[in-house]
Design a protein around this motif. Structure first.
Motif, mmCIF file in Angstrom:
data_model
loop_
_atom_site.group_PDB
_atom_site.id
_atom_site.type_symbol
_atom_site.label_atom_id
_atom_site.label_comp_id
_atom_site.label_asym_id
_atom_site.label_seq_id
_atom_site.Cartn_x
_atom_site.Cartn_y
_atom_site.Cartn_z
ATOM 1 N N LEU A 1 14.262 50.061 50.809
ATOM 2 C CA LEU A 1 13.233 50.471 49.856
ATOM 3 C C LEU A 1 13.781 50.510 48.435
ATOM 4 N N SER A 2 14.981 51.021 48.263
ATOM 5 C CA SER A 2 15.544 51.083 46.910
ATOM 6 C C SER A 2 15.813 49.687 46.365
ATOM 7 N N SER A 3 16.269 48.769 47.203
ATOM 8 C CA SER A 3 16.492 47.402 46.712
ATOM 9 C C SER A 3 15.161 46.736 46.371
ATOM 10 N N PHE A 4 14.109 47.043 47.121
ATOM 11 C CA PHE A 4 12.792 46.483 46.832
ATOM 12 C C PHE A 4 12.284 46.986 45.485
ATOM 13 N N PHE A 5 12.409 48.300 45.241
ATOM 14 C CA PHE A 5 11.950 48.855 43.976
ATOM 15 C C PHE A 5 12.821 48.407 42.807
ATOM 16 N N THR A 6 14.099 48.236 43.038
ATOM 17 C CA THR A 6 14.987 47.736 41.995
ATOM 18 C C THR A 6 14.590 46.319 41.616
ATOM 19 N N ASN A 7 14.255 45.492 42.583
ATOM 20 C CA ASN A 7 13.829 44.125 42.301
ATOM 21 C C ASN A 7 12.543 44.109 41.493
ATOM 22 N N ALA A 8 11.665 45.072 41.724
ATOM 23 C CA ALA A 8 10.414 45.128 40.963
ATOM 24 C C ALA A 8 10.696 45.360 39.491
ATOM 25 N N GLN A 9 11.759 46.101 39.193
ATOM 26 C CA GLN A 9 12.092 46.380 37.804
ATOM 27 C C GLN A 9 12.855 45.230 37.157
ATOM 28 N N ASN A 10 13.387 44.321 37.947
ATOM 29 C CA ASN A 10 14.230 43.248 37.434
ATOM 30 C C ASN A 10 13.521 41.901 37.445
ATOM 31 N N LEU A 11 12.310 41.865 36.994
ATOM 32 C CA LEU A 11 11.605 40.601 36.892
ATOM 33 C C LEU A 11 12.290 39.717 35.864
ATOM 34 N N VAL A 12 12.263 38.429 36.099
ATOM 35 C CA VAL A 12 12.876 37.499 35.160
ATOM 36 C C VAL A 12 11.782 36.932 34.264
ATOM 37 N N TRP A 13 11.767 37.391 33.034
ATOM 38 C CA TRP A 13 10.806 36.930 32.047
ATOM 39 C C TRP A 13 11.480 35.888 31.174
ATOM 40 N N LYS A 14 10.940 34.719 31.106
ATOM 41 C CA LYS A 14 11.427 33.696 30.189
ATOM 42 C C LYS A 14 10.961 34.069 28.789
ATOM 43 N N THR A 15 11.806 33.852 27.806
ATOM 44 C CA THR A 15 11.418 34.070 26.411
ATOM 45 C C THR A 15 11.476 32.762 25.631
ATOM 46 N N ASP A 16 11.981 31.729 26.276
ATOM 47 C CA ASP A 16 12.039 30.395 25.676
ATOM 48 C C ASP A 16 10.956 29.539 26.332
ATOM 49 N N MET A 17 9.968 29.147 25.563
ATOM 50 C CA MET A 17 8.846 28.395 26.111
ATOM 51 C C MET A 17 9.299 27.067 26.715
ATOM 52 N N ASN A 18 10.309 26.428 26.148
ATOM 53 C CA ASN A 18 10.783 25.152 26.689
ATOM 54 C C ASN A 18 11.338 25.316 28.101
#
Length: 149
Positions: free
Chosen positions: A12-29
């Motif tokens: 459960l803790s690894s699942f919730f940790t993954n929810a907080q660690n989304l990979v957001w791209k900041t480079d449109m390319n």
């Protein structure tokens, strides 16, 4: 019994940790390349200084969103007030905001990107503002927008 509880807590803790660690791209390319490789639409999150954080805290920071986004979209975050972004990138981000018809922040735009003969084109799917009601309703509405049938 204690061992089973510890194992459950670990998962459960690894699942919730993954929810907080989304990979957001900041480079449109980079996001465009991923969009084409994975054949997934872009979820472009337009935000800026002073924009309400409800979408971020009530939707994006949840395990439900983490699972849904991993399977359905490429995450792109364009902060229109980021001082670390070059003037050229900032101009590009503002142009995208205007081209997609984003008139308030924060707001999400779903789009498909493609590159042909060196020219990038976007096919806007639709806009999704913050809506009260938590992640399940927002995800349901987004899914309907992404796959109208």
């Amino acid at each position: 019994m204690t061992q089973k509880l510890l194992i459950l807590l670990f998962f459960l803790s690894s699942f919730f940790t993954n929810a907080q660690n989304l990979v957001w791209k900041t480079d449109m390319n980079d996001a465009i390349v991923m969009c084409m490789e994975q054949k997934k639409p872009l979820l472009i999150y337009f935000t800026g200084a002073g924009a309400p954080q409800k979408m971020q805290t009530e939707i994006f920071a949840t395990p439900d969103f983490a699972v849904w986004s991993r399977d359905n979209v490429i995450l792109v975050k364009l902060d229109l007030s980021d001082p670390n972004v070059s003037n050229a990138v900032m101009e590009q981000n503002v142009s995208l905001k205007n081209a997609f018809g984003v008139d308030e922040l924060p707001q999400v735009c779903f789009a498909i990107a493609s590159v042909r003969k060196g020219k990038t084109t976007f096919n806007k799917i639709g806009l999704m503002p913050y809506r009260p009601g938590g992640p399940k309703g927002w995800i349901k509405d987004s899914t309907l927008l992404l796959s109208p049938e």
